[in-house]
Motif scaffolding. Structure first.
Motif, short mmCIF file in Angstrom:
data_model
loop_
_atom_site.label_atom_id
_atom_site.label_comp_id
_atom_site.label_asym_id
_atom_site.label_seq_id
_atom_site.Cartn_x
_atom_site.Cartn_y
_atom_site.Cartn_z
N ALA A 115 3.55 27.82 -5.42
CA ALA A 115 2.33 28.39 -6.00
C ALA A 115 2.56 29.78 -6.59
O ALA A 115 1.67 30.33 -7.24
CB ALA A 115 1.22 28.43 -4.97
N ARG A 116 3.73 30.33 -6.39
CA ARG A 116 4.06 31.59 -7.04
C ARG A 116 4.45 31.35 -8.51
O ARG A 116 4.57 32.29 -9.28
CB ARG A 116 5.17 32.30 -6.28
N PHE A 117 4.62 30.08 -8.87
CA PHE A 117 4.79 29.67 -10.26
C PHE A 117 3.43 29.22 -10.79
O PHE A 117 2.58 28.78 -10.02
CB PHE A 117 5.81 28.55 -10.38
N ALA A 118 3.25 29.29 -12.10
CA ALA A 118 1.92 29.08 -12.68
C ALA A 118 1.58 27.60 -12.90
O ALA A 118 1.20 27.18 -14.01
CB ALA A 118 1.80 29.85 -13.99
N PHE A 119 1.70 26.79 -11.85
CA PHE A 119 1.27 25.40 -11.93
C PHE A 119 -0.25 25.31 -12.17
O PHE A 119 -0.99 26.23 -11.82
CB PHE A 119 1.60 24.66 -10.64
N ALA A 120 -0.67 24.20 -12.75
CA ALA A 120 -2.11 23.98 -12.91
C ALA A 120 -2.80 23.97 -11.55
O ALA A 120 -3.89 24.53 -11.38
CB ALA A 120 -2.36 22.66 -13.64
N ARG A 121 -2.15 23.34 -10.58
CA ARG A 121 -2.60 23.35 -9.19
C ARG A 121 -1.40 23.11 -8.29
O ARG A 121 -0.41 22.50 -8.72
CB ARG A 121 -3.60 22.22 -8.91
N ALA A 122 -1.50 23.57 -7.06
CA ALA A 122 -0.51 23.24 -6.03
C ALA A 122 -1.28 22.61 -4.87
O ALA A 122 -2.21 23.22 -4.34
CB ALA A 122 0.25 24.47 -5.58
N ILE A 123 -0.89 21.39 -4.51
CA ILE A 123 -1.61 20.63 -3.48
C ILE A 123 -0.67 20.35 -2.31
O ILE A 123 0.46 19.89 -2.49
CB ILE A 123 -2.12 19.28 -4.03
N GLY A 124 -1.14 20.63 -1.11
CA GLY A 124 -0.41 20.28 0.09
C GLY A 124 -1.12 19.16 0.83
O GLY A 124 -2.35 19.19 0.96
N VAL A 125 -0.37 18.17 1.28
CA VAL A 125 -0.94 17.05 2.03
C VAL A 125 -0.36 17.10 3.44
O VAL A 125 0.86 17.08 3.62
CB VAL A 125 -0.61 15.69 1.37
N GLU A 126 -1.22 17.19 4.44
CA GLU A 126 -0.77 17.36 5.82
C GLU A 126 -1.75 16.67 6.77
O GLU A 126 -2.96 16.82 6.62
CB GLU A 126 -0.68 18.85 6.16
N PHE A 127 -1.21 15.91 7.74
CA PHE A 127 -2.10 15.13 8.61
C PHE A 127 -2.52 15.88 9.87
O PHE A 127 -3.46 15.45 10.55
CB PHE A 127 -1.41 13.81 9.01
N ALA A 128 -1.89 17.00 10.22
CA ALA A 128 -2.20 17.73 11.45
C ALA A 128 -3.20 18.85 11.17
O ALA A 128 -2.86 19.82 10.48
CB ALA A 128 -0.93 18.31 12.05
N PRO A 129 -4.44 18.75 11.67
CA PRO A 129 -5.46 19.77 11.38
C PRO A 129 -5.02 21.19 11.75
O PRO A 129 -5.35 22.14 11.03
CB PRO A 129 -6.65 19.32 12.22
N ALA A 150 -0.87 30.08 -8.86
CA ALA A 150 -1.53 28.78 -9.00
C ALA A 150 -2.60 28.63 -7.92
O ALA A 150 -2.42 29.11 -6.79
CB ALA A 150 -0.52 27.64 -8.86
N PRO A 151 -3.70 27.96 -8.23
CA PRO A 151 -4.68 27.65 -7.19
C PRO A 151 -4.08 26.66 -6.20
O PRO A 151 -3.36 25.73 -6.60
CB PRO A 151 -5.86 27.03 -7.96
N VAL A 152 -4.38 26.85 -4.92
CA VAL A 152 -3.77 26.05 -3.85
C VAL A 152 -4.86 25.28 -3.10
O VAL A 152 -5.84 25.86 -2.64
CB VAL A 152 -2.99 26.94 -2.86
N GLU A 153 -4.65 23.98 -2.98
CA GLU A 153 -5.54 23.10 -2.23
C GLU A 153 -4.74 22.42 -1.14
O GLU A 153 -3.64 21.93 -1.39
CB GLU A 153 -6.14 22.05 -3.17
N ILE A 154 -5.28 22.38 0.07
CA ILE A 154 -4.60 21.73 1.18
C ILE A 154 -5.48 20.60 1.71
O ILE A 154 -6.62 20.83 2.11
CB ILE A 154 -4.26 22.74 2.30
N VAL A 155 -4.96 19.39 1.65
CA VAL A 155 -5.71 18.19 2.01
C VAL A 155 -5.26 17.72 3.39
O VAL A 155 -4.07 17.52 3.63
CB VAL A 155 -5.46 17.07 0.98
N CYS A 156 -6.21 17.53 4.29
CA CYS A 156 -5.89 17.08 5.65
C CYS A 156 -6.08 15.57 5.73
O CYS A 156 -7.21 15.07 5.84
CB CYS A 156 -6.78 17.78 6.67
N MET A 157 -4.97 14.82 5.65
CA MET A 157 -5.05 13.37 5.75
C MET A 157 -3.65 12.78 5.88
O MET A 157 -2.64 13.47 5.67
CB MET A 157 -5.75 12.77 4.52
#
Length: 243
Positions: A115-129, A150-157
């Motif tokens: 996310a220190r690079f200018a991606f449109a978005r950076a998404i993390g997928v992780e199952f442990a809350p 980059a904007p960062v979104e973290i998805v819990c699943m």
């Protein structure tokens, strides 16, 4: 200690226990090398610089997670993003059009490095809350310090159920996050996508799932396995021609 060990082995088959023992022996042997010690110093320096919590290992049995899913996951261990500038340059990533996805992002170390690079978005997928909460805190710390491009979104699943964006080029990152049972549906979904998809795969123990699906070209960047689908190869070729 014995109760902790019992929790880790509960429900596992003999073959799974043997694989787990082998994995741990290999890990501890590798951690004794000068290269590993240098890497760990670098990891600690990242946290010291930003005030984040990404270095410390978390074993799965210390987390409040679905044990059926955890049986197919790996423990959290920070991955090294030092080679990201080389990977992204080799792949000629068009950051503003591309989404970065870290499958099994844990505390978010690689995700935040990307996310220190200018991606449109950076998404993390992780199952442990619990790891998701730590990753979100780490994101907020770095965001407050103006360290993220980059904007960062973290998805819990469960990554096996995650449906990636289908309308933008993707760079997907894997650091041996889970076994074949989870990687199989992940590989199926990524293979079915028609937009450019590039995979950066460290410790590719489940590469067989992508080879089973077919349609992936394999190469190396800074010694790391890279997979690209036909659309990604075509986009790279078009980029070279326009240049």
């Amino acid at each position: 200690m014995m109760s902790s060990l019992a929790r880790r082995l509960k429900g596992r088959s003999t073959a799974e226990i043997v694989r787990l023992i082998g994995h741990n022996i290999a890990y501890h042997a590798k951690e004794m090398t000068p290269q590993a010690r240098a890497r760990n110093r670098q990891f600690r320096a990242f946290d010291e610089t930003w005030g984040t919590d990404t270095f410390a290992i978390r074993e799965l049995h210390t987390l409040d997670v679905d044990r059926a899913v955890a049986a197919h996951a790996r423990r959290y261990q920070a991955s090294n993003g030092t080679d990201m500038p080389v990977w992204f340059a080799d792949l000629d990533v068009d950051f503003v059009r591309t989404v970065f996805i870290d499958y099994g992002c844990g505390k978010g170390r690689a995700l935040l490095e990307a996310a220190r690079f200018a991606f449109a978005r950076a998404i993390g997928v992780e199952f442990a809350p619990e790891l998701v909460a730590i990753a979100q805190r780490n994101r907020d710390i770095m965001q407050a310090k103006g360290a993220l491009a980059a904007p960062v979104e973290i998805v819990c699943m469960d990554a096996g159920l995650y449906v990636p964006p289908a309308d933008v080029p993707l760079v997907c990152y894997f650091y041996d996050p889970f076994d074949d049972a989870v990687m199989a549906p992940v590989a199926d979904r990524l293979t079915a996508l028609t937009q450019p998809v590039t995979i950066i795969y460290l410790e590719p123990n489940c590469i067989g799932q992508f080879r089973r699906c077919g349609g992936w070209a394999e190469s190396r960047s800074a010694g790391t396995l890279v997979l690209r689908n036909t659309a990604a190869l075509d986009a790279a070729g078009a980029g070279r021609l326009s240049a």
